[in-house]
Design an enzyme around this catalytic site. Structure first.
Site, PDB file in Angstrom:
ATOM      1  N   GLU A 200       6.587   4.788   7.209  1.00  0.00           N
ATOM      2  CA  GLU A 200       6.160   5.961   6.453  1.00  0.00           C
ATOM      3  C   GLU A 200       6.951   7.199   6.878  1.00  0.00           C
ATOM      4  OE1 GLU A 200       1.581   4.527   5.578  1.00  0.00           O
ATOM      5  OE2 GLU A 200       1.982   5.816   7.298  1.00  0.00           O
TER       6      GLU A 200
ATOM      7  N   THR B   1      -0.610  -1.152   9.138  1.00  0.00           N
ATOM      8  CA  THR B   1      -1.314  -2.373   8.717  1.00  0.00           C
ATOM      9  C   THR B   1      -0.230  -3.295   8.198  1.00  0.00           C
ATOM     10  OG1 THR B   1      -3.195  -1.084   8.109  1.00  0.00           O
ATOM     11  CG2 THR B   1      -2.999  -3.226   7.054  1.00  0.00           C
TER      12      THR B   1
ATOM     13  N   THR C 120       0.869  -1.185   0.000  1.00  0.00           N
ATOM     14  CA  THR C 120       0.000   0.000   0.000  1.00  0.00           C
ATOM     15  C   THR C 120       0.906   1.236   0.000  1.00  0.00           C
ATOM     16  OG1 THR C 120      -0.258  -0.261   2.403  1.00  0.00           O
ATOM     17  CG2 THR C 120      -2.042  -1.079   1.016  1.00  0.00           C
TER      18      THR C 120
ATOM     19  N   LYS D 117       4.090  -6.937   4.043  1.00  0.00           N
ATOM     20  CA  LYS D 117       3.844  -5.554   3.678  1.00  0.00           C
ATOM     21  C   LYS D 117       3.565  -4.773   4.945  1.00  0.00           C
ATOM     22  CE  LYS D 117       0.423  -3.491   3.310  1.00  0.00           C
ATOM     23  NZ  LYS D 117      -0.337  -2.515   4.216  1.00  0.00           N
TER      24      LYS D 117
ATOM     25  N   ASN E 199       0.069  10.372   5.562  1.00  0.00           N
ATOM     26  CA  ASN E 199      -1.186   9.962   6.180  1.00  0.00           C
ATOM     27  C   ASN E 199      -2.281  11.008   6.022  1.00  0.00           C
ATOM     28  OD1 ASN E 199      -0.997   7.243   7.645  1.00  0.00           O
ATOM     29  ND2 ASN E 199       0.983   8.207   8.012  1.00  0.00           N
TER      30      ASN E 199
ATOM     31  N   THR F 125      -6.634  10.298  -0.718  1.00  0.00           N
ATOM     32  CA  THR F 125      -6.845  11.198  -1.875  1.00  0.00           C
ATOM     33  C   THR F 125      -5.905  10.844  -3.002  1.00  0.00           C
ATOM     34  OG1 THR F 125      -5.302  12.795  -0.922  1.00  0.00           O
ATOM     35  CG2 THR F 125      -7.626  13.066  -0.415  1.00  0.00           C
TER      36      THR F 125
END
Length: 391
Positions: free
Chosen positions: A263, A177, A140, A166, A386, A391
């Site tokens: 991230e 996640t 993702t 992942k 995040n 979007t």
């Protein structure tokens, strides 16, 4: 890898332009062990797979990215069951032989027409796909696929363990996640596989954190199909110990890759607590430090602010005596007896934090308890990623 086939296709589940629907298939009935999220809010695929994996035997796993199918009510459960039924039918399996996993946006219904159109091409592609394709399909916000391979031998028969994962955000597993799927062609006793896998997960995925968020979809599964034709690997044997060590190594390597891909992360940090009253206290203290937003932002800013670390230790719930605590950045003593080590330590500690990877060692000097947790820093990019996720 003997007896396993893989496939991945583009189904445009969230948007076109990438692989997002994948299948792992065993040519033979396989022992299966699985660990799932402890979040009380659980996605439909987690609820289904948790029940199906209880019998310890499965043949396949269907997984999609782009949509978590979580918090989607009765329709979400019906959609997951239908996707599983259609895939099992195309494979010639019973529904119960197929596990299901999803990752992506929470609260959005599955785009069923796109999903259903992808199933037959997915099954048709089993003779052409690779585990690397599956690793790409489950990404993702990941920036790279996470794959590990190890080899072993039992009874003179070589076997392999291959794993993918992942995860980059919403990482604080309690089983991030995160998804992880492993396959091995070794013949492994079912009870031993379950205990070895659970222990390996606890020492790997349960020892990482990026943002202190436990997902609704966390799933880790291993399939062992026995195609290597080795004597069954059992607990309490040298072969069992060797298999467990390889399994732990694969999972720990995957877990570290998740943190390194956190991230917006610019730092990979090992938090090591020793001298705790017991192991549970060591884990509490390590997680408190690893999850502290103030500590993580200090790491990002390369600020040797050890005060934030000792504060986190103090509220962790672990037994702590302030005047015994020692804190090190790599080999630099930042505080001893709970007191700052001085200006030279500040400068040396700052140099440590300028590295991409470093270790924080905390000695509570109360007992023999030890624990290690791996974490990342918290950067501007984490907020940007995040804030823009849907979007």
């Amino acid at each position: 890898m003997k007896g396993f086939r893989f496939s991945a296709v583009e189904a445009a589940i969230k948007k076109p332009g990438r692989l997002d629907l994948a299948l792992i298939f065993s040519d033979y009935p396989a022992q299966v062990a699985a660990v799932y999220t402890t979040n009380k809010v659980q996605a439909a695929p987690v609820l289904i797979s948790r029940e199906r994996s209880k019998n310890g035997r499965c043949r396949a796993l269907l997984v999609n990215s782009g949509n978590a199918n979580a918090c989607t009510g009765e329709q979400g459960m019906a959609d997951a069951l239908e996707c599983g039924r259609r895939t099992a039918e195309a494979l010639g399996l019973s529904d119960e032989e197929l596990l299901i996993a999803s990752t992506g946006v929470i609260g959005q219904p599955l785009p069923m027409e796109r999903f259903k159109k992808g199933i037959q091409p997915l099954v048709d592609g089993l003779d052409h796909g690779t585990l690397d394709d599956v690793a790409r399909a489950i990404m993702t916000t990941d920036t790279f696929e996470k794959i590990e391979r190890r080899s072993g031998e039992a009874g003179g028969k070589p076997y392999s363990i291959r794993g993918i994962a992942k995860g980059a955000g919403m990482i604080h597993p309690n089983m991030a996640t995160m998804l992880s799927f492993l396959v091995t062609d070794a013949e492994v006793d079912g009870a031993f596989l379950k205990s070895a896998f659970t222990e390996a997960v606890d020492g790997s995925f349960n020892a990482i954190t990026v943002d202190n968020d436990t997902s609704t979809n966390d799933t880790a599964v291993i399939f062992a199909n026995g195609a290597a034709q080795n004597p069954s690997i059992k607990a309490g044997t040298p072969e069992g110990a060797a298999f467990a060590a390889l399994l732990h190594d694969v999972l720990l390597s995957l877990a570290k890759l998740i943190v390194k891909d956190g991230e917006g992360a610019t730092k990979f940090v090992e938090i090591r607590v020793k001298g705790a009253a017991n192991q549970a206290d060591a884990k509490k203290a390590a997680l408190a430090v690893a999850n502290s937003m103030l500590v993580k932002t200090a790491f990002f800013g390369q600020d040797a602010n050890w005060g934030r670390i000792i504060a986190a230790i103090g509220y962790s719930g672990a037994d702590v005596q302030q005047d015994r605590v020692e804190i090190r950045f790599d080999d630099v003593v930042m505080a001893t007896g709970g007191v700052f080590a001085g200006g030279d330590a500040e400068a040396a500690g700052t140099r440590v934090l300028q590295q991409k990877e470093f270790r924080v060692t905390i000695d509570l000097k109360l007992g023999a308890g030890e624990a290690v947790v791996f974490t990342s820093d918290l950067s501007y990019d984490y907020v940007r990623i995040n804030a823009d996720y849907r979007t």
